[in-house]
Design an enzyme around this catalytic site. Structure first.
Site: not given
Ligand code: FPP
Length: 224
Positions: A2-3, A6, A15, A19, A50, A176
């Site tokens: 997560d994160g 941000r 965003r 990723h 998602n 969470r």
């Molecule tokens: C959550 O952060 C992250 C995700 C929904 C995507 C995770 C995917 C990757 C890191 C890509 C790598 C994948 C593989 C298969 C190696 P968020 O977008 O919710 O962050 P936020 O809470 O800061 O908005």
């Protein structure tokens, strides 16, 4: 993991930029596992919730998963990593599903690190799908309802070949569970770190695993 969002926003970037940075972190964390004595690592890449994100972000993530498999397959194979995927594949693009299956096949002889990637995964959805499969066995007369216990249900979960997690780490300061390995984490230890996933290094990982190792786990019993 997560994160990512941000992390990108803090840099004034979209965003997906976060990723992409997050995807680059995965290699470092997987490679750290053998030295830390970790044989099973499960990462949460895309949840059943998602899909509610913008079409641009969802499509970007799906492209990133395909690219990740394409780019990392050889390194994963060479480094002794066995890759598995959990989650509902029915809603995923058939091309991606084909690549996931191929990666599972080519790495199936490895056993140094067992990396499980959760894509279109939700703990409740997994239990519901397992229950559906179990009910089919009952309806077909192959399973007696009187014989159903927790172990029987676990056999129908996506994780049937994996041990339960000892430790669940969530990055980015959120405290969470968010539908991750609900059934399997019944006795897991949790660690929450404020570090955003794209900043999460092998050193952070080692520190958290070290804290975990110092904890006493009782599994509901009283230890002397
Ligand atoms: C959550 O952060 C992250 C995700 C929904 C995507 C995770 C995917 C990757 C890191 C890509 C790598 C994948 C593989 C298969 C190696 P968020 O977008 O919710 O962050 P936020 O809470 O800061 O908005």
């Amino acid at each position: 993991m997560d994160g990512n969002g941000r992390w990108a926003q803090m840099r004034g970037r979209p965003r997906l930029f976060g990723h992409q940075a997050g995807a680059r972190r995965v290699r470092e964390i997987v490679e750290a596992c053998p030295d830390l004595g970790i044989r099973y690592l499960t990462i949460f890449a895309f949840s059943t919730e998602n899909w509610r994100r913008t079409q641009v972000e969802v499509a970007g993530l799906m492209t990133l998963f395909r690219r990740y498999i394409q780019k990392e397959a050889t390194a994963l194979l060479d480094k002794g990593v066995r890759v598995r995927f959990i989650g509902d594949r029915d809603r995923l693009d058939p091309k991606l599903v084909g690549m996931m299956h191929a990666l599972e096949e080519i790495t199936s002889g490895n056993d140094l690190v067992n990396l499980t990637v959760a894509i279109n995964y939700g703990g409740r959805d997994e239990v519901a799908r397992a229950t559906k499969r179990l009910a089919r066995e009952v309806a077909a007369g192959r399973l007696d309802p009187e014989d159903v216990d927790a172990e029987t249900l676990a056999h129908f979960l996506d994780t049937c070949l994996l041990p339960d997690p000892d430790l669940v780490i969530r990055t980015s300061g959120e405290a969470r569970i968010s539908n991750f390995l609900l059934w399997q984490s019944a006795y897991a230890e949790y660690e929450f770190t404020p570090v955003l996933w794209p900043d999460f290094t092998a050193a952070h990982f080692a520190e958290i695993v070290g804290n975990y190792s110092a904890r006493e786990r009782r599994y509901g019993a009283v230890l002397s």
